[in-house]
Design a protein around this motif. Structure first.
Motif, PDB file in Angstrom:
ATOM      1  N   LEU A 285      87.106  -4.204  25.971  1.00 58.62           N
ATOM      2  CA  LEU A 285      87.586  -5.323  25.175  1.00 58.62           C
ATOM      3  C   LEU A 285      86.970  -5.271  23.776  1.00 58.62           C
ATOM      4  N   ARG A 286      87.799  -5.464  22.760  1.00 58.88           N
ATOM      5  CA  ARG A 286      87.309  -5.513  21.376  1.00 58.88           C
ATOM      6  C   ARG A 286      87.040  -6.962  20.994  1.00 58.88           C
ATOM      7  N   SER A 287      85.808  -7.240  20.531  1.00 60.57           N
ATOM      8  CA  SER A 287      85.453  -8.604  20.139  1.00 60.57           C
ATOM      9  C   SER A 287      84.155  -8.620  19.353  1.00 60.57           C
ATOM     10  N   ASP A 288      84.000  -9.623  18.512  1.00 58.67           N
ATOM     11  CA  ASP A 288      82.725  -9.940  17.865  1.00 58.67           C
ATOM     12  C   ASP A 288      81.798 -10.516  18.936  1.00 58.67           C
ATOM     13  N   MET A 289      80.538 -10.082  18.937  1.00 56.67           N
ATOM     14  CA  MET A 289      79.628 -10.527  19.993  1.00 56.67           C
ATOM     15  C   MET A 289      79.218 -11.988  19.854  1.00 56.67           C
ATOM     16  N   ARG A 290      79.515 -12.616  18.722  1.00 57.65           N
ATOM     17  CA  ARG A 290      79.154 -14.022  18.521  1.00 57.65           C
ATOM     18  C   ARG A 290      80.194 -14.980  19.092  1.00 57.65           C
TER      19      ARG A 290
ATOM     20  N   LEU B 237      86.015 -14.626  26.678  1.00 62.04           N
ATOM     21  CA  LEU B 237      85.781 -14.452  28.112  1.00 62.04           C
ATOM     22  C   LEU B 237      85.206 -15.732  28.690  1.00 62.04           C
ATOM     23  N   THR B 238      85.331 -15.885  29.994  1.00 60.52           N
ATOM     24  CA  THR B 238      84.713 -17.015  30.683  1.00 60.52           C
ATOM     25  C   THR B 238      83.391 -16.573  31.304  1.00 60.52           C
ATOM     26  N   GLY B 239      82.537 -17.540  31.530  1.00 56.40           N
ATOM     27  CA  GLY B 239      81.186 -17.213  31.977  1.00 56.40           C
ATOM     28  C   GLY B 239      81.055 -17.059  33.465  1.00 56.40           C
ATOM     29  N   ASP B 240      81.480 -15.931  33.996  1.00 56.40           N
ATOM     30  CA  ASP B 240      81.350 -15.724  35.441  1.00 56.40           C
ATOM     31  C   ASP B 240      80.666 -14.397  35.747  1.00 56.40           C
ATOM     32  N   PHE B 241      79.803 -13.940  34.849  1.00 58.87           N
ATOM     33  CA  PHE B 241      79.109 -12.664  35.056  1.00 58.87           C
ATOM     34  C   PHE B 241      77.775 -12.872  35.765  1.00 58.87           C
ATOM     35  N   ASN B 242      77.452 -11.908  36.612  1.00 59.47           N
ATOM     36  CA  ASN B 242      76.142 -11.916  37.282  1.00 59.47           C
ATOM     37  C   ASN B 242      75.041 -11.387  36.378  1.00 59.47           C
ATOM     38  N   ALA B 243      75.433 -10.573  35.382  1.00 63.80           N
ATOM     39  CA  ALA B 243      74.444 -10.011  34.462  1.00 63.80           C
ATOM     40  C   ALA B 243      75.115  -9.643  33.142  1.00 63.80           C
ATOM     41  N   VAL B 244      74.335  -9.737  32.063  1.00 64.52           N
ATOM     42  CA  VAL B 244      74.744  -9.268  30.735  1.00 64.52           C
ATOM     43  C   VAL B 244      73.662  -8.336  30.220  1.00 64.52           C
ATOM     44  N   VAL B 245      74.075  -7.166  29.740  1.00 59.49           N
ATOM     45  CA  VAL B 245      73.124  -6.245  29.130  1.00 59.49           C
ATOM     46  C   VAL B 245      73.548  -5.991  27.683  1.00 59.49           C
TER      47      VAL B 245
ATOM     48  N   VAL C 273      82.504  -3.788  35.842  1.00 63.34           N
ATOM     49  CA  VAL C 273      81.948  -3.763  34.487  1.00 63.34           C
ATOM     50  C   VAL C 273      82.993  -4.080  33.432  1.00 63.34           C
ATOM     51  N   THR C 274      82.595  -4.906  32.476  1.00 63.51           N
ATOM     52  CA  THR C 274      83.378  -5.154  31.271  1.00 63.51           C
ATOM     53  C   THR C 274      82.556  -4.682  30.079  1.00 63.51           C
TER      54      THR C 274
ATOM     55  N   ARG D 222      73.295 -17.312  22.662  1.00 60.54           N
ATOM     56  CA  ARG D 222      74.013 -18.407  23.327  1.00 60.54           C
ATOM     57  C   ARG D 222      75.260 -17.887  24.042  1.00 60.54           C
ATOM     58  N   GLU D 223      75.930 -16.909  23.449  1.00 64.20           N
ATOM     59  CA  GLU D 223      77.090 -16.317  24.112  1.00 64.20           C
ATOM     60  C   GLU D 223      76.672 -15.574  25.376  1.00 64.20           C
ATOM     61  N   ILE D 224      75.529 -14.897  25.318  1.00 56.48           N
ATOM     62  CA  ILE D 224      75.014 -14.259  26.528  1.00 56.48           C
ATOM     63  C   ILE D 224      74.812 -15.311  27.616  1.00 56.48           C
ATOM     64  N   GLY D 225      74.223 -16.444  27.240  1.00 57.61           N
ATOM     65  CA  GLY D 225      74.030 -17.522  28.203  1.00 57.61           C
ATOM     66  C   GLY D 225      75.346 -18.079  28.719  1.00 57.61           C
ATOM     67  N   ARG D 226      76.328 -18.230  27.826  1.00 62.84           N
ATOM     68  CA  ARG D 226      77.630 -18.768  28.242  1.00 62.84           C
ATOM     69  C   ARG D 226      78.339 -17.823  29.197  1.00 62.84           C
ATOM     70  N   MET D 227      78.130 -16.517  29.024  1.00 61.93           N
ATOM     71  CA  MET D 227      78.788 -15.537  29.879  1.00 61.93           C
ATOM     72  C   MET D 227      78.228 -15.521  31.295  1.00 61.93           C
ATOM     73  N   LEU D 228      76.983 -15.966  31.446  1.00 61.14           N
ATOM     74  CA  LEU D 228      76.303 -15.849  32.736  1.00 61.14           C
ATOM     75  C   LEU D 228      76.571 -17.031  33.658  1.00 61.14           C
TER      76      LEU D 228
END
Length: 245
Positions: A90-95, A99-107, A65-66, A127-133
């Motif tokens: 990790l501290r970041s703006d959600m927009r 990170l690179t997009g290698d996640f199996n899931a984003v919640v 988990v991140t 779009r960032e959710i999509g890029r992360m996946l």
């Protein structure tokens, strides 16, 4: 000027929302695990993780988990919890995520969406959710049900904890649900003022934004009890979908 979410998600947020418990998060994660159907060790991003309740429960369930949030105060609380060393914080703006997009899931949970004035800014988040996946990766976005919020809005409430009087005023205005919070110190009577604002999106508007971001919606639940979304009675709008392969 700072945005409202930069001011409101500080140390006093932990006072105002102290009642949010870790047990409830574990029950919600149990349901999400069934929806996501991920293998052990899958990589999960908790976007806008706050004080880490769901991140920790996901980690305990065997996922890598991140947890990402803009608030250093909430991340500090998350890092102080038992088991926090198993989660990457990790501290970041959600927009714009570093990170690179290698996640199996984003919640994205507990109405951590709709914070911005312009629709395009919300679509940037999607779009960032999509890029992360990874292709075929899954997402869950847990948003409020506008009809339920409007029908059950409590315009004014007061309560207290050991150190503060907490006054909350709520209203629907210009397409937003807005909350003004005043914490008054019992020690010296000093008030601290905060404002929260979430843009109200209907089911159809949210569906259109998800599609514009290139994601595919698979189901909309009305609560973590897995019932279908019903505008008049559901407490939540929980969107579940996938990044097309």
């Amino acid at each position: 000027m700072s945005e409202w979410y930069e001011e409101s998600f500080g140390e006093d947020y932990l006072v105002v929302y102290r009642h949010r418990d870790f047990g409830g998060a574990r029950r919600e994660v149990e349901r999400m695990i069934g929806w996501l159907d991920l293998p052990p060790g899958a990589k999960v991003l908790d976007l806008c993780c706050g004080m880490g309740r769901h991140s920790l429960a996901l980690s305990e369930s065997g996922y890598e988990v991140t947890g990402v949030d803009l608030s250093e105060a909430l991340l500090r609380e998350a890092r102080a919890q038992e088991g926090s060393g198993q989660v990457t914080w990790l501290r970041s703006d959600m927009r714009k995520l570093p990170l690179t997009g290698d996640f199996n899931a984003v919640v994205n949970l507990f109405t951590s969406f709709g914070y911005f004035e312009e629709d395009e800014e919300q679509i940037k988040v999607l779009r960032e959710i999509g890029r992360m996946l990874k292709p075929g990766g899954k997402f869950i976005i847990d948003f409020l049900n506008p009809a339920h919020v409007i029908r059950h809005l409590v315009p004014h409430s007061t309560r207290e904890d050991a150190d503060n009087l907490i006054d909350e005023q709520r209203r629907i205005e210009d397409g937003y649900v807005k909350k003004d919070i005043i914490l008054t110190s019992k020690a010296d009577g000093t008030p601290r003022h905060y404002h929260e604002r979430v843009k109200l999106y209907s089911l159809e508007q949210f569906q259109a934004m998800i599609a514009e971001a290139g994601l595919r919606l698979e189901a909309v639940h009305g609560s973590y009890d897995e019932g279908p979304y019903i505008s008049e009675s559901s407490t939540r709008m929980i969107f579940r979908g996938i990044k097309p392969a």
